[in-house]
Design a protein around this motif. Structure first.
Motif, short mmCIF file in Angstrom:
data_model
loop_
_atom_site.label_atom_id
_atom_site.label_comp_id
_atom_site.label_asym_id
_atom_site.label_seq_id
_atom_site.Cartn_x
_atom_site.Cartn_y
_atom_site.Cartn_z
N ARG B 283 -37.01 106.78 -6.93
CA ARG B 283 -35.70 106.34 -6.43
C ARG B 283 -35.29 105.06 -7.14
NH1 ARG B 283 -34.45 107.55 -0.20
NH2 ARG B 283 -35.04 109.72 -0.24
N PRO B 284 -34.04 104.75 -7.29
CA PRO B 284 -32.89 105.55 -6.90
C PRO B 284 -32.54 106.60 -7.96
CG PRO B 284 -32.16 103.50 -7.86
CD PRO B 284 -33.66 103.46 -7.84
N CYS B 599 -29.39 111.75 0.20
CA CYS B 599 -28.62 110.58 -0.23
C CYS B 599 -27.15 110.89 -0.47
CB CYS B 599 -29.22 109.99 -1.50
SG CYS B 599 -30.89 109.37 -1.30
N CYS B 603 -26.33 107.71 3.11
CA CYS B 603 -27.39 106.78 2.71
C CYS B 603 -28.19 106.39 3.93
CB CYS B 603 -26.78 105.55 2.07
SG CYS B 603 -27.99 104.25 1.80
N SER B 604 -29.52 106.42 3.79
CA SER B 604 -30.37 106.04 4.92
C SER B 604 -30.92 104.63 4.75
CB SER B 604 -31.52 107.02 5.08
OG SER B 604 -31.01 108.32 5.19
N GLY B 605 -30.41 103.93 3.76
CA GLY B 605 -30.82 102.55 3.58
C GLY B 605 -32.29 102.37 3.28
N CYS B 606 -32.78 103.14 2.30
CA CYS B 606 -34.21 103.08 2.02
C CYS B 606 -34.62 101.81 1.28
CB CYS B 606 -34.65 104.30 1.22
SG CYS B 606 -34.20 104.25 -0.52
N GLY B 607 -33.66 101.16 0.65
CA GLY B 607 -33.98 99.92 -0.06
C GLY B 607 -33.91 100.06 -1.57
N ALA B 608 -33.97 101.30 -2.07
CA ALA B 608 -34.03 101.50 -3.53
C ALA B 608 -32.73 101.13 -4.24
CB ALA B 608 -34.39 102.95 -3.83
N SER B 609 -31.65 101.02 -3.48
CA SER B 609 -30.38 100.69 -4.13
C SER B 609 -30.42 99.28 -4.73
CB SER B 609 -29.23 100.80 -3.14
OG SER B 609 -29.44 99.89 -2.09
N CYS B 616 -26.36 102.42 -4.75
CA CYS B 616 -26.32 103.84 -5.08
C CYS B 616 -24.89 104.35 -4.94
CB CYS B 616 -27.21 104.63 -4.12
SG CYS B 616 -28.95 104.25 -4.26
N PHE B 618 -22.38 107.86 -5.33
CA PHE B 618 -22.34 109.30 -5.58
C PHE B 618 -20.91 109.81 -5.67
CE2 PHE B 618 -26.49 108.60 -3.66
CZ PHE B 618 -27.29 109.22 -4.60
#
Ligand code: SF4
Lengths: 243, 618
Positions: B283-284, B599, B603-609, B616, B618
């Protein structure tokens, strides 16, 4: 249209087996942009056939490959030789490219003999093998297949053998229509005394390989085989170079 | 012709496939060693045909060789036959390009793609005559760097490597090589160099970090030995994917696993399947531009002569340019007799249309990866594939003439019950029944279904990194059970079942979530003769059992033990962007069988952005 190519396979390319060499040529022709003909179906493949597969461990200065082409495009055959070689690795090189009539038989079915040079580590080995060959009345090699054992008299199947290149060439010229010594002059040191030269009968039914002779001879020794050329015809051999 | 091979002719003639060792493939980079400051040897620790199929090495090979001062060469694991000869005759392992010993290089970079290649890492070091333990290496030994997915938990290999590069190679290698070149010119000291290298973002120098354990064997602290060193190593992510890509990839002489041009269309995945490590660590999501990809495709086919091109990514159907790219390839290259291979496409109208154009329907098969048999289980792992989607897709395909189906599942998933497993058999049966609803005249013979199960191995940086892994006996029972259930189905004759070896998976489980103490086991196993463990003909479970016993290490501590979410995990010092909070949240969702949207949906706010300027998009 059909074409016959002559090529050399040198140096470390000896470690590349026949099927891999075929794949090598397919990619080489694609890189070169040669307009090859393809078979039909979902997995089309280039139409090509070799006169005789060359085993792993052998080099050659006289291999033949028949191909089918859609067209030559804007180049002549000689220009194609340069283009193909520029896309190759310097060790597989096309040396002749001839358009042949549609009804020409495949080189594979024309093949009747092949010439070889075998080099040893020393002069003595070469002389010993020559002596063994000359002195033996018959040299029986037993070819085992799954079903049967056949005895082959190598003395009959190897029409010429000599440790001297001059003698070899001379003898060969009496039974062969040869036109192309140039390769041998270019690629091999004919003065080297650690070698023997031989002509072996070849074909789809009975294919004589130089290794057979060493099998019967029995002594283990290191040697390297180079194929020099291939021939068609029965009593008068014709180099395939003649086309 | 003047290039001298490292191996004598008699050796090459005595081993299987000597072409593995001669190099000089089409597009091999040739450089004059006199113009070179840095010699880098890239290694894939498995046999040539596997290693040559790996895209990552080709990208790095291209990248390193773009530097005028650096010559990047390659080495792979010698096959067993040559391995024995090299040991007997004391021949040092050599790089394919120059045919010179690897031990004379400045760097040896080893890609770690799967745990079962770890004994081969030791083989490569050993045959290269480089000390196995990093501590024993001197100024003249190469710097040994590890990279690739397994370096996201490098701890079992910590003692054997000088540096681990965490993340994608495109970012900080230049910095590392510049540092090396600078220091090598002066009074070079290996330790000093490593200490400075450890300050580069993304580089982990294991010898500079201390691990301590409490009385239960759990990690109690993980600290750098020098104050200036970072506590967390930040994963490297290439944000510009148009910088390096091999326009003229190497073309092997012998047939290799991936015998085609490969076009990586994107990195990362939007799906978030909870068992999948790749889905988290890459990710991302980053997509390559379609025009760039098209020109790459042209260049690669022209420079290699390949008759096949494949599009590669974790989930090609999710790539926004997939349709454009596929139709472009078909239009542009079909009449040039280029095959197009499309892995990881979801079955839908588009993929069926494409497949019917590029494949022989009678010979090809449909592939579904439901990963689990029941809907509950699929919700647990966040695999958004429903039975309805599978059956509809299969039916569409059957109507177009397909009759072969491959189904991939996992056994041993968290919370799995025997009912979930039985549902695998039932799903296969439903597909078969679906097929036979088609009138006989319209069918294409019998249906042919292959069910394959792999065994679930929990991986670091997934929501399942804490769970208990099944024991070998449990796996064996489950496989037997599934087999018996398949046999009970009406159409059982049409269903074939394949499964993975339990012992290999358990070992993979140990090293996937192992710590530094596992290095000893690895060392013993290697000394006991283990090598090529991913090859069933060489894998020897007995030798591994012995290695665990010799070191008094219980494999179950690493596999079957459920971790608490506040335990310090061996890989916690790595920051992959995706946060631990997110993983815990996903773990909780899994237990409740709650699905998380992908995604693109939300967005689930995983942190990878955090890696992308503007986040991120799209
Ligand atoms: S930040 Fe959001 S959109 Fe980006 S990878 Fe994570 S979950 Fe997906």
């Amino acid at each position: 249209m059909k074409a016959r190519l002559r090529f050399v396979k040198l140096g470390e390319m000896q470690y590349i087996g026949h099927l891999d060499l075929m794949r090598y040529f397919q990619k080489l022709f694609r890189r070169s942009g040669l307009d090859m003909s393809y078979s039909k179906g979902f997995n089309p493949h280039q139409i090509m056939s070799f006169a005789s597969p060359l085993g792993v461990g052998l080099t050659s200065i006289g291999e033949y490959l028949d191909i089918s082409l859609e067209s030559l495009g804007e180049y002549t055959v000689n220009e194609w030789i340069d283009i193909i070689n520029a896309h190759s690795n310097g060790l597989v090189l096309v040396t002749e490219f001839i358009i042949i009539p549609e009804d020409t038989k495949p080189s594979m079915s024309l093949l009747s003999a092949a010439s070889y040079r075998i080099s040893f580590d020393d002069k003595k080995s070469a002389e010993d093998v020559e002596e063994f060959f000359d002195r033996s009345e018959t040299i029986i090699y037993i070819k085992e297949t799954k079903k049967s054992k056949i005895e082959i008299d190598l003395k009959k199947e190897i029409p010429v053998l000599s440790a001297d290149y001059g003698v070899f060439e001379n003898t060969l010229s009496k039974i062969c229509i040869i036109n192309n010594r140039d390769y041998e002059k270019k690629y091999i040191d004919t003065e080297n005394k650690n070698c023997i030269y031989m002509l072996c009968k070849a074909g789809s039914v009975l294919n004589i390989k130089p290794e057979m002779l060493f099998d019967v001879y029995g002594k283990t020794m290191e040697y390297q085989i180079m194929r020099l050329d291939m021939f068609s015809g029965e009593n008068n051999y014709v180099s395939m170079s003649v086309g | 012709m003047d290039r001298k091979l490292a191996l004598e002719r008699n050796i090459l003639m005595s081993v299987e496939k000597p072409a593995r060792y001669i190099g000089n493939e089409i597009n091999m980079v040739k450089k004059d060693l006199n113009d070179i400051d840095i010699r880098f040897c890239m290694c894939f620790p498995d046999v040539y045909e596997i290693g040559m199929s790996h895209l990552g090495i080709q990208i790095l090979y291209d990248m390193f060789n773009k530097r005028d001062d650096t010559y990047c060469e390659r080495v792979y694991s010698p096959w067993k036959d040559l391995d024995e000869i090299m040991r007997r005759e004391n021949i040092p392992l050599f790089a394919l390009e120059s045919q010179q010993p690897v031990k004379d290089f400045d760097f040896l970079g080893i890609t770690l793609q799967y745990e079962m290649c770890y004994t081969n890492v030791l083989q490569v070091l050993d045959l290269s005559q480089i000390p196995l333990f990093a501590d024993d290496r001197g100024n003249d030994d190469p710097i040994v760097i590890g990279g690739g997915p397994c370096s996201y938990n490098p701890e079992p290999l910590a003692e054997f490597f000088d540096i681990f590069y965490i993340g994608e190679g495109e970012t900080v290698y230049d910095e590392l090589l510049d540092l090396y070149k600078d220091m090598r010119n002066k009074d070079y000291d290996r330790h000093e160099f490593l200490r400075k290298a450890a300050m580069i973002e993304g580089l982990y120098v294991p010898s500079l970090y201390n691990v301590e354990y409490d009385e239960n064997g759990l990690i109690s602290s993980f600290e750098p030995v020098y104050e200036e060193l970072p506590h967390k190593i930040r994963k490297q992510v290439a944000t510009d994917l148009s910088e390096y890509y091999p326009k003229n990839p190497l073309v092997p002489y012998i047939k290799v696993t991936q015998d085609r041009a490969v076009l990586e269309i994107m990195r990362g995945c939007i799906r978030g399947c909870r068992f999948c490590q790749a889905g988290m660590i890459y990710r991302p999501l980053r997509e390559r531009d379609a025009d760039y990809l098209k020109s790459l495709a042209k260049d690669m086919l022209a420079s290699t002569g390949y008759e096949e091109i494949s599009l590669s990514s974790l989930s090609s159907s999710d790539c926004s340019c997939i349709k454009e790219m596929v139709y472009y390839l078909i239009d542009e290259f079909s009449d040039k007799k280029v095959n197009i291979s499309l892995p990881s496409l979801r079955i839908d109208a588009f993929s069926l249309d494409v497949m019917s154009k590029v494949q022989d329907i009678r010979k090809s098969s449909l592939t579904f990866a439901p990963e689990a048999g029941s809907q509950r289980m699929r919700d647990v792992i966040n695999k958004g594939l429903t039975e309805e989607i599978i059956l509809d897709g299969a039916m569409d395909a059957f109507k177009s003439g397909w009759n072969r189906v491959k189904l991939y599942f996992m056994l041993g998933l968290p919370t799995e019950t025997y009912d979930d497993i039985e549902d695998i058999a039932k799903l296969a049966e439903s597909i078969a029944e679906e097929y036979y609803t088609i009138p006989k005249e319209e069918r294409n013979g019998k249906v042919n279904i292959v069910v394959s199960t792999s065994l679930f191995v929990p991986k670091p940086f997934t929501p399942f990194q804490w769970v208990s892994m099944n024991k070998a006996e449990e796996f064996t029972d489950k496989k037997g059970f599934l087999m018996s259930k398949i046999k009970e189905q009406l159409n059982q004759k049409s269903i074939k079942y394949n499964c993975h070896d339990s012992e290999v998976s358990v070992l993979e489980g140990v090293f996937a979530r192992g710590d530094r103490r596992c290095g000893k086991v690895l060392y013993s196993a290697y000394k006991n003769g283990c090598i090529f463990d991913s090859w069933s003909e060489f894998f020897d479970a007995g030798k591994w059992d012995k290695a665990f016993l010799e070191n008094d290490i219980d494999p179950l501590f690493y596999t079957a033990r459920e971790r608490s979410t506040d335990e310090i995990l061996p890989w916690d010092f790595i920051d992959i962007g995706v946060t631990k909070e997110f993983l815990i949240r996903e773990y909780e969702n899994a237990k409740k069988a709650v699905v998380t949207p992908n995604c693109r949906e939300k967005c689930s706010g995983c942190g990878a952005s955090s890696y992308l300027k503007g986040g991120c998009r799209f």
